[in-house]
Design an enzyme around this catalytic site. Structure first.
Site, PDB file in Angstrom:
ATOM      1  N   HIS A 474       0.835  -1.207   0.000  1.00 28.65           N
ATOM      2  CA  HIS A 474       0.000   0.000   0.000  1.00 28.65           C
ATOM      3  C   HIS A 474       0.870   1.257   0.000  1.00 28.65           C
ATOM      4  CE1 HIS A 474      -3.566   2.457   1.228  1.00 28.65           C
ATOM      5  NE2 HIS A 474      -2.615   3.203   1.772  1.00 28.65           N
ATOM      6  N   GLU A 475       1.796   1.338   0.944  1.00 30.33           N
ATOM      7  CA  GLU A 475       2.608   2.542   1.055  1.00 30.33           C
ATOM      8  C   GLU A 475       3.521   2.714  -0.156  1.00 30.33           C
ATOM      9  OE1 GLU A 475       2.022   4.837   3.104  1.00 30.33           O
ATOM     10  OE2 GLU A 475       0.601   3.676   4.299  1.00 30.33           O
ATOM     11  N   HIS A 478       1.856   4.726  -2.790  1.00 34.57           N
ATOM     12  CA  HIS A 478       2.036   6.172  -2.624  1.00 34.57           C
ATOM     13  C   HIS A 478       3.397   6.606  -3.163  1.00 34.57           C
ATOM     14  CE1 HIS A 478      -1.559   6.985  -0.337  1.00 34.57           C
ATOM     15  NE2 HIS A 478      -1.241   6.169   0.638  1.00 34.57           N
ATOM     16  N   HIS A 481       3.365   6.771  -6.885  1.00 37.89           N
ATOM     17  CA  HIS A 481       2.607   7.960  -7.284  1.00 37.89           C
ATOM     18  C   HIS A 481       3.516   9.188  -7.222  1.00 37.89           C
ATOM     19  CE1 HIS A 481      -1.512  10.212  -6.806  1.00 37.89           C
ATOM     20  NE2 HIS A 481      -0.922  10.472  -7.955  1.00 37.89           N
TER      21      HIS A 481
END
Length: 679
Positions: A474-475, A478, A481
């Protein structure tokens, strides 16, 4: 004495402007903040003193160029204060927070700057000469500055602005204090164990990590440090019921047990000040002010979605509770919240023959990193990662990797800070240190992933839990991104998108954890190299919806609690005097007051919303889920984790940063076209 060679005063000469951590000293931060604020205000004054008719080039471009020293020191300092805090950082943050709030107000509330931005905005809306020659990104930049300044209060009169500045400065002080109280109380409430028998059920690595945590504080025995949410990953394995209860009690009492680290008055005061500020700005509540500039647009839209989900989640949790009670049998005092994870694993094993705690030997951290997280990114986007031990990070545990495109061109730098420590706040997150933009000549980004994995003794492998692997993916979403965004203007760099959209790319990346070709590549026993049994993998997939009543209820409890605090009017907020009573009433009102399923965060340790920027926005995780589901289906329908699909997702969504409004159809139709919010 302050060094004359302050490393923040000039751009770093290291790759991608990587901060020169080896040269940065505590005495450099405050002078850099002070000079950074002074320089930016002078730059703003240069803009507003202009006598020419406002244009994009004489207003927006210098506005975007302003504040470079402040940005450099701010990124580095606030990452340090979160991941490696000290008495120095705590004291400076409390001192600098109201100054920074006043500084940002001096820019956003400047009447002449607002006039210039509004003049350009209105001319574009009218389709006049001001619109000629501006591309879509430039027009959207004007729109964003105009919207943000308007919502911030730039159109208020002088008396209203004076009160607004007072409110913003006090709120910034209180949110900083909330975070420091939480960190200190979390450290104080770590559970000390003197008999290793109490740790029965944990693996060797976990016991080793607990011993290391105790040794770091010069304690005999073992120490169970607390994580950010209410629950703790070890509750699923610990057979000692008394220790499970001690951990749960400690976790839930953070910030609410009296003493110097009590957060109850901070919670009440922050809620009151935010409500007053919202009404000053013309909104009915803080939630209304926040959602006005998010994709949700109104708190009613948020309430509609959360309200439709809550009853079903509560029903499912009650059904799950019955299953747990049947397995637990006749417990002294009945089933407790601290028992839920432990007996959930027993029911999971009974129903699906899956024990997620037993999977840890297949999730060795280094293999998860290289053969899982990095591998999935390489499959989709062709990027590769090379460790750079020559680049010194801010802490010995933080590792630096250079990220390259498939053609060999350098993309940026990725820092991984995996392990927990007393100086690091709880949870997991991504921070930028440098963000790509063409205007300032930043060719790529430098991003940090912070996690909180217990560190075993030297020579012991770091074995991750199933949830920690999910969090890692998940992290890293980021981080991708932040790395992939390629924009012209700083305002749009990295993950500078709407708060209720920012979780979308990370939740998509989370999905690759169980994607067959990815899982098969990294999930191998750390001693034998044996792959995870395909039958076990199939049972994991079959059990994905297991315990979702609990998981959804604890999440919704926190999301609805956030909304309850921030939908208060000023008068209603003033009338609240008891944090625990308010919390209980709010959960009861939505049917989520089950004592066995406490919210993921209680008010006094809800860092996301009282110090972390998710205030009135914690709903964003579930708000993004419909986009996640649609996007993953798109990948499945179009051949899976192929370079073509990855390149499309990167170029149409990750690569645009904040330069497009994701709520407008063309922004998301590149990979999926959602037609409705989650129902």
């Amino acid at each position: 004495m302050v060094s004359s060679a302050n490393p923040f005063f000039d751009p770093s000469t290291l790759p991608f402007g990587f901060p020169p951590f080896a040269d940065i000293r505590d005495e450099h931060y405050e002078p850099a903040f002070e000079r950074g604020m002074a320089d930016q205000l002078a730059e703003i004054q240069e803009i507003v003193r202009g006598r020419d008719e406002p244009t994009f080039d004489n207003t927006l471009v210098p506005l975007e160029r302003s504040g470079q020293i402040l940005e450099r020191v701010g990124y580095v300092f606030f990452n340090k204060s979160s991941s490696d805090s000290s008495d120095f950082t705590n004291e400076l943050e409390e001192r600098i927070a109201p100054k920074l709030a006043a500084h940002h107000d001096a820019i956003l509330l400047d009447p002449m700057l607002y006039w210039r931005v509004k003049t350009i905005h209105d001319a574009i809306q009218a389709g006049g000469d001001a619109a000629a020659g501006l591309d879509a990104e430039q027009r959207y930049l004007v729109e964003r500055w105009y919207t943000e300044m308007t919502i911030a209060g730039a159109a208020l009169d002088d008396a209203q602005k004076r009160r607004l500045r007072e409110l913003n400065q006090e709120i910034s002080t209180l949110t900083t204090r909330f975070e420091k109280n939480l960190l200190n109380d979390t450290n104080e409430l770590a559970v000390h164990v003197t008999d290793v028998a109490e740790l029965a059920g944990l693996g060797e690595g976990e016991v080793s990590a607990a011993r290391e945590a105790a040794a770091a504080r010069d304690l005999e025995g073992w120490l169970v440090t607390l994580v950010l949410p209410t629950g703790h990953p070890w509750l699923a394995s610990l057979t000692d019921r008394g220790l499970r209860e001690r951990i749960m009690t400690a976790s839930r009492s953070r910030g609410g047990r009296g003493g110097e680290h009590d957060n109850r008055e901070n919670v009440l005061r922050i809620a009151r000040l935010r409500a007053e500020r919202a009404e000053l700005l013309g909104f009915s509540s803080h939630a209304a002010a926040v959602t006005a500039d998010e994709t949700a647009r109104t708190p009613e839209a948020v309430a509609d979605m959360l309200g439709r989900l809550a009853p079903a989640a509560a029903r499912n949790a009650r059904a799950e509770q019955a299953d747990l009670a049947a397995v637990a049998g006749d417990l002294d005092g009945g089933l407790r919240a601290s028992d839920w994870s432990f007996y959930t694993e027993k029911v999971r094993a009974e129903k699906y023959d899956v024990d997620t705690a037993a999977l840890r030997p297949w999730f060795e951290a280094e293999r998860v990193l290289h053969d899982g997280v990095f591998y999935a990114a390489h499959l989709l986007y062709g990027v590769s990662f090379t460790e750079r031990p020559d680049l010194v990070a801010y802490h010995p545990d933080a590792r630096v990797f250079e990220v390259s495109n498939e053609d060999g061109s350098a993309l940026g730098l990725y820092i991984l800070d995996l392990y927990t420590r007393d100086s690091k706040r709880g949870g997991a997150w991504m921070n930028p240190l440098i963000s790509q933009d063409e205007l300032l000549g930043h060719p790529g980004s430098v991003v940090v992933n912070n996690l909180n994995v217990p560190k075993p003794a030297a020579g012991q492998p770091t074995l991750l839990t199933f949830d920690e692997v999910s969090t890692f993916f998940h992290e890293f979403g980021h981080a991708l991104h932040g790395l992939f965004a390629h924009v012209t203007y700083p305002k749009f760099s990295g993950t500078n998108v709407f708060r209720d959209f920012v979780e979308f790319p990370s939740q998509v990346n989370e999905m690759w954890m169980l994607w067959p070709e990815v899982l098969e590549n990294y999930a191998r026993h750390h001693e034998t190299g044996e792959p995870l049994d395909p039958a076990v993998v199939e049972r994991i997939r079959e059990s994905e919806q297991f315990n979702q009543g609990f998981a959804t209820s604890e999440y919704l409890g926190a999301a609805l609690l956030d909304q309850a605090w921030h939908k208060l009017s000023s008068a209603s907020a003033e009338a609240i005097t008891d944090v625990a009573a308010f919390e209980a009433d709010a959960l009861r009102a939505v049917g989520l007051d089950d004592p066995l399923v406490p919210p993921r965060y209680g008010s006094t340790y809800f860092a996301h919303v009282f110090s972390g920027g998710y205030d009135a926005g914690y709903y964003s995780y579930i708000w993004s889920e419909v986009l996640d589901a649609d996007t993953v289906e798109w990948f499945k329908e179009n051949g899976g984790l192929t370079r073509a699909n990855g390149d499309r997702f990167r170029s149409r969504l990750l690569g645009v940063g904040g330069s497009k409004d994701p709520s407008r159809p063309t922004a998301t139709s590149a990979v999926a076209t959602p037609t409705s919010r989650r129902s």
